[in-house]
Design a protein around this motif. Structure first.
Motif, short mmCIF file in Angstrom:
data_model
loop_
_atom_site.label_atom_id
_atom_site.label_comp_id
_atom_site.label_asym_id
_atom_site.label_seq_id
_atom_site.Cartn_x
_atom_site.Cartn_y
_atom_site.Cartn_z
N GLY A 1 0.80 -1.19 0.00
CA GLY A 1 0.00 0.00 0.00
C GLY A 1 0.84 1.25 0.00
N ALA A 2 1.84 1.33 0.91
CA ALA A 2 2.70 2.49 0.98
C ALA A 2 3.51 2.64 -0.29
CB ALA A 2 3.62 2.39 2.20
N GLY A 3 3.93 1.49 -0.87
CA GLY A 3 4.69 1.54 -2.11
C GLY A 3 3.89 2.11 -3.25
N ILE A 4 2.61 1.75 -3.34
CA ILE A 4 1.75 2.29 -4.38
C ILE A 4 1.58 3.79 -4.19
CG2 ILE A 4 -0.59 2.27 -5.33
CD1 ILE A 4 -0.73 -0.69 -4.67
N CYS A 5 1.37 4.22 -2.94
CA CYS A 5 1.22 5.65 -2.66
C CYS A 5 2.47 6.41 -3.10
CB CYS A 5 0.99 5.88 -1.16
SG CYS A 5 -0.67 5.49 -0.62
N ALA A 6 3.65 5.85 -2.79
CA ALA A 6 4.89 6.51 -3.16
C ALA A 6 5.01 6.64 -4.68
CB ALA A 6 6.08 5.72 -2.61
N GLN A 7 4.64 5.57 -5.41
CA GLN A 7 4.70 5.63 -6.87
C GLN A 7 3.76 6.70 -7.42
OE1 GLN A 7 4.22 1.83 -8.80
NE2 GLN A 7 5.54 0.79 -7.34
N ILE A 8 2.56 6.79 -6.84
CA ILE A 8 1.59 7.79 -7.29
C ILE A 8 2.13 9.20 -7.06
CG2 ILE A 8 -0.67 8.82 -6.79
CD1 ILE A 8 -1.71 6.00 -6.27
N LEU A 9 2.67 9.45 -5.87
CA LEU A 9 3.18 10.78 -5.54
C LEU A 9 4.39 11.14 -6.39
CD1 LEU A 9 2.81 10.62 -1.66
CD2 LEU A 9 1.40 11.95 -3.24
N LEU A 10 5.30 10.17 -6.58
CA LEU A 10 6.50 10.44 -7.36
C LEU A 10 6.19 10.70 -8.83
CD1 LEU A 10 8.97 7.83 -5.82
CD2 LEU A 10 9.09 10.32 -5.61
N SER A 11 5.08 10.16 -9.32
CA SER A 11 4.70 10.38 -10.71
C SER A 11 4.00 11.73 -10.90
CB SER A 11 3.78 9.25 -11.20
OG SER A 11 2.55 9.29 -10.52
N GLY A 12 3.80 12.46 -9.82
CA GLY A 12 3.21 13.79 -9.91
C GLY A 12 1.71 13.85 -9.76
N ASN A 17 -9.56 10.79 -9.40
CA ASN A 17 -11.00 10.87 -9.68
C ASN A 17 -11.71 9.61 -9.24
OD1 ASN A 17 -9.66 12.57 -12.17
ND2 ASN A 17 -11.55 13.49 -11.41
N ALA A 18 -11.05 8.46 -9.46
CA ALA A 18 -11.70 7.19 -9.13
C ALA A 18 -10.66 6.16 -8.75
CB ALA A 18 -12.52 6.69 -10.32
N ALA A 19 -11.05 5.27 -7.84
CA ALA A 19 -10.24 4.11 -7.47
C ALA A 19 -11.12 2.88 -7.66
CB ALA A 19 -9.77 4.20 -6.03
N VAL A 20 -10.52 1.80 -8.16
CA VAL A 20 -11.27 0.58 -8.43
C VAL A 20 -10.67 -0.55 -7.60
CG1 VAL A 20 -12.02 -1.06 -10.18
CG2 VAL A 20 -11.75 1.35 -10.79
N ALA A 21 -11.51 -1.18 -6.78
CA ALA A 21 -11.10 -2.38 -6.03
C ALA A 21 -11.33 -3.57 -6.94
CB ALA A 21 -11.91 -2.50 -4.74
N MET A 22 -10.28 -4.06 -7.55
CA MET A 22 -10.40 -5.09 -8.57
C MET A 22 -10.72 -6.46 -7.98
SD MET A 22 -9.68 -3.33 -11.38
CE MET A 22 -9.11 -4.40 -12.69
N SER A 23 -10.62 -6.60 -6.67
CA SER A 23 -10.79 -7.90 -6.03
C SER A 23 -11.21 -7.70 -4.59
CB SER A 23 -9.46 -8.67 -6.10
OG SER A 23 -9.49 -9.83 -5.31
N SER A 24 -11.53 -8.79 -3.91
CA SER A 24 -11.77 -8.74 -2.47
C SER A 24 -10.63 -9.41 -1.71
CB SER A 24 -13.10 -9.42 -2.13
OG SER A 24 -13.05 -10.79 -2.50
N GLY A 30 -5.27 -5.09 0.00
CA GLY A 30 -4.85 -4.84 1.37
C GLY A 30 -4.31 -3.43 1.59
N GLY A 31 -3.67 -2.84 0.56
CA GLY A 31 -3.11 -1.50 0.70
C GLY A 31 -4.04 -0.39 0.28
N TYR A 56 -11.75 -6.38 2.62
CA TYR A 56 -12.91 -5.75 1.97
C TYR A 56 -13.66 -4.87 2.96
CZ TYR A 56 -17.18 -5.49 -0.92
OH TYR A 56 -18.26 -5.07 -1.66
N ASN A 57 -13.90 -5.38 4.16
CA ASN A 57 -14.64 -4.62 5.16
C ASN A 57 -13.86 -3.39 5.62
OD1 ASN A 57 -16.81 -6.41 5.14
ND2 ASN A 57 -15.90 -7.73 6.72
N ARG A 58 -12.54 -3.51 5.73
CA ARG A 58 -11.72 -2.36 6.10
C ARG A 58 -11.78 -1.28 5.03
NH1 ARG A 58 -6.92 -4.54 6.03
NH2 ARG A 58 -7.15 -5.45 8.10
N LEU A 59 -11.79 -1.70 3.77
CA LEU A 59 -11.88 -0.75 2.67
C LEU A 59 -13.20 0.02 2.72
CD1 LEU A 59 -10.87 0.41 -0.05
CD2 LEU A 59 -11.90 -1.58 -1.16
N VAL A 60 -14.30 -0.71 2.90
CA VAL A 60 -15.61 -0.07 2.96
C VAL A 60 -15.71 0.88 4.14
CG1 VAL A 60 -18.08 -0.50 3.30
CG2 VAL A 60 -16.78 -1.93 1.72
N THR A 61 -15.21 0.46 5.29
CA THR A 61 -15.25 1.31 6.49
C THR A 61 -14.46 2.59 6.28
OG1 THR A 61 -15.50 -0.60 7.95
CG2 THR A 61 -14.68 1.43 8.95
#
Length: 210
Positions: A1-12, A17-24, A30-31, A56-61
């Protein structure tokens, strides 16, 4: 999760607008609660999974606690615009599965004259359901399900998509899947050989940036 956040921030990227939970599955989402907490999207798109586990429940909460996030339960055929790109949910084609992995979402993105399929954490069984549903699967690029493992990217899907470009993002993609794609005329790219890959489109052509 933190790694994905870092990649997003470093890419500018400063806004989602939208996030897609591709799975449960924990391994797949998890991230995501951390991601949407640090950078809340306007929409969170998730599937009405048969299996609503801890992740899944943590994401919804997390989403429910944010006044900025609107949750959408995705069904096959749901389409919306993100800027000039159209996003369409192409799977799952059914609402009940023997294998819970086939509850995972898959999406199609059309931008100008280019298109890409992003396959969720589905198996070949889920792919065949999409094919028989007759939703449009023909696309320029394919991001393979389950990272390119033998569990997915079946021959029928490869034939239905006929991609020019195929990305296999798993640590150990199956050689048989790569051969299948190459024989169908696709230029294949693996994370094992190319590291982090960025698929870009100008509306006319698509290419991979290293």
């Amino acid at each position: 999760g933190a790694g994905i956040c870092a990649q997003i921030l470093l890419s500018g990227v400063k806004h989602l607008n939208a996030a897609v939970a591709m799975s449960s599955e924990q391994a797949q989402i998890g991230g995501l609660p951390l991601n949407i907490k640090l950078m809340p999207p306007q929409y969170l798109i998730l599937q009405d999974s048969q299996t609503k586990g801890t992740a899944y429940n943590r994401l919804v909460t997390t989403a429910e606690r944010s006044s900025r996030i609107q949750m959408l339960s995705a069904k096959q055929g749901l389409a919306f615009m993100l800027g000039r790109a159209q996003v369409t949910i192409i799977g799952p084609a059914r609402t009940a599965h023997t294998d819970e992995r086939d509850d995972g979402l898959s999406v199609r993105i059309d931008y100008g004259n280019t298109s890409v399929l992003i396959m969720g954490a589905v198996t070949a069984g889920g792919e065949r359901e999409m094919i028989t549903s007759r939703i449009n699967l023909n696309a320029d690029a394919l991001i393979c399900a389950r990272g390119g493992s033998e569990e997915a990217t079946c021959t029928e899907l490869v034939n239905a998509v006929s991609p020019q470009i195929a990305l296999m993002t798993g640590k150990d993609p199956a050689n048989s899947v790569q051969v299948r794609l190459t024989r169908a005329g696709a230029q294949t790219y693996t994370a094992k050989d190319h590291g982090v890959m960025t698929l870009v489109s100008d509306g006319q052509t698509m290419q991979i940036l290293p």
